[in-house]
Design a protein around this motif. Structure first.
Motif, short mmCIF file in Angstrom:
data_model
loop_
_atom_site.label_atom_id
_atom_site.label_comp_id
_atom_site.label_asym_id
_atom_site.label_seq_id
_atom_site.Cartn_x
_atom_site.Cartn_y
_atom_site.Cartn_z
N TYR A 1 -6.32 4.54 -4.42
CA TYR A 1 -6.02 3.29 -3.72
C TYR A 1 -7.28 2.60 -3.23
O TYR A 1 -7.43 1.38 -3.34
N ASN B 1 -4.79 -1.54 9.22
CA ASN B 1 -5.53 -1.41 7.97
C ASN B 1 -6.98 -0.98 8.21
O ASN B 1 -7.88 -1.35 7.46
N LYS C 1 0.84 -1.19 0.00
CA LYS C 1 0.00 0.00 0.00
C LYS C 1 0.88 1.24 0.00
O LYS C 1 2.04 1.20 0.46
N ASP D 1 -6.15 -6.33 5.25
CA ASP D 1 -5.76 -5.33 4.26
C ASP D 1 -6.85 -4.28 4.15
O ASP D 1 -7.89 -4.37 4.82
N ALA D 2 -6.62 -3.28 3.31
CA ALA D 2 -7.56 -2.17 3.17
C ALA D 2 -8.88 -2.64 2.56
O ALA D 2 -9.94 -2.11 2.90
#
Length: 351
Positions: free
Chosen positions: A143, A235, A124, A267-268
């Protein structure tokens, strides 16, 4: 001679009064398109229960940032049924799980399997290292936006499936009924052995898209543009809480008698999915879902600014928080990240 003396005295009085005026009182405050939380790493990037956190600067004060009265007050077909037990009592605003067997939003077996079979790049951007404000913002938006669209597309697939079931309510298979009841449980609705139309209609109110403009505005606000401790270490871009020991990061400012943690995500993408599931399932955001359902019933655009009015309980700051989110959408023109999804998300100006 007397007139000359009076003139001198008057001039002296005016000069003395002028010296006593504080120039700073006449200066207009300077505003910035980037909030105070845009730089550095903050611990709590949300205003849920941390009175010591300074609110970010309001980025826009235009009347365009206000949701229309019709959108925020009209219920119409958006009212979620109470007589059928289809709405639970309201939990804490950012609650993502209770200390029971309720699944954490974004942690169902279906989503776990989806994450495993659809891996993403684990890397990221280092947002704090991007010194140019405009570049940092655009990198942040670029993103997260793909994850929003990915989740919304999955929701639209589920909506299509539900609508097909709605048209064939009397011929549902056992597998069909099991899938519907699983979705009802995930969205905090009571499963039922005898499915009727209103059970699916109520589920359709909860199982719907969240515009990218709203997601991006809240992510920027809650994560200090991706630089907060919770975004970096967990995250977590939306300040989501959990209530099981070890489920997340303990806020530095948490009270001694508090038990919540700020949830950690792989994760995001998982953070975005869980945030959208939270807005769709948590009773605290019933008003947001009502606004969205009303817009659908009138074939109007589902815009982030319209849905922001339903975030009144996301923060203890209430309306001030809603105004801040609307300002972020307006100032950063976040409607440009929306897409024509199912005919209800517009890329038009100010939506």
């Amino acid at each position: 001679m007397e007139r000359k003396i009076l003139w001198i005295i008057s001039f002296a009085l005016i000069f003395v009064l002028w010296l006593k005026i504080d120039p700073s009182e006449t200066q207009e405050p300077k505003t910035s398109g980037f909030s105070k939380s845009d730089t550095g790493v903050s611990d709590v990037a949300s205003s849920k229960s941390t009175p010591e956190k300074k609110s970010t600067q309001k980025e826009s004060k235009t009347t365009d940032a206000l949701v229309s009265k019709n959108e925020s007050e009209s219920k119409g077909s958006a009212t979620e049924a109470k007589s059928t037990g289809d709405e639970e009592s309201a939990p804490s605003p950012k609650e993502t799980a209770k200390q029971d067997d309720s699944p954490l939003p974004g942690s169902s077996e279906d989503e776990k399997n989806y994450f495993e079979t659809h891996p993403i790049d684990p890397n990221k951007p280092d947002f704090a290292a991007i010194s140019d404000v405009k570049t940092r913002k655009e990198t942040f938006f670029d993103y997260l936006t793909p994850f929003v669209r990915e989740k919304n597309n999955l929701l639209l697939e589920d909506r299509s499936r539900l609508k097909a079931y709605l048209d064939n309510i009397n011929t549902l298979s056992s597998d069909d009924s099991a899938w519907i009841n699983k979705q009802r449980k995930l969205h905090r609705l009571t499963p039922t052995d005898k499915l009727e139309k209103h059970h699916i209609e109520t589920l359709l109110i909860k199982l719907d898209i969240i515009p990218a403009s709203l997601v991006l505005a809240q992510a920027a606000n809650e994560s200090a543009w991706g630089t907060s401790r919770f975004a970096l270490m967990g995250n977590n871009y939306f300040g989501q809480w959990c209530f099981r020991k070890g489920c997340g990061l303990v806020p530095n400012s948490r009270a001694d008698d508090a038990a919540h943690e700020v949830r950690k995500f792989i994760d995001a993408r998982q953070s975005v999915f869980a945030y959208i599931d939270n807005l769709n399932s948590n009773a605290a955001y019933k008003e947001l879902r009502a606004i969205r359902a009303d817009l659908r019933s009138r074939s109007l655009n589902i815009s982030g600014k319209a849905l922001a009015a339903g975030l009144i309980r996301y923060s203890q700051r209430g309306q001030a928080y809603v105004d801040e989110i609307e300002g972020l959408i307006q100032y950063n023109r976040l409607w440009r990240f929306n897409r024509e999804i199912d005919g209800y998300v517009s890329t038009a100006l100010n939506n």
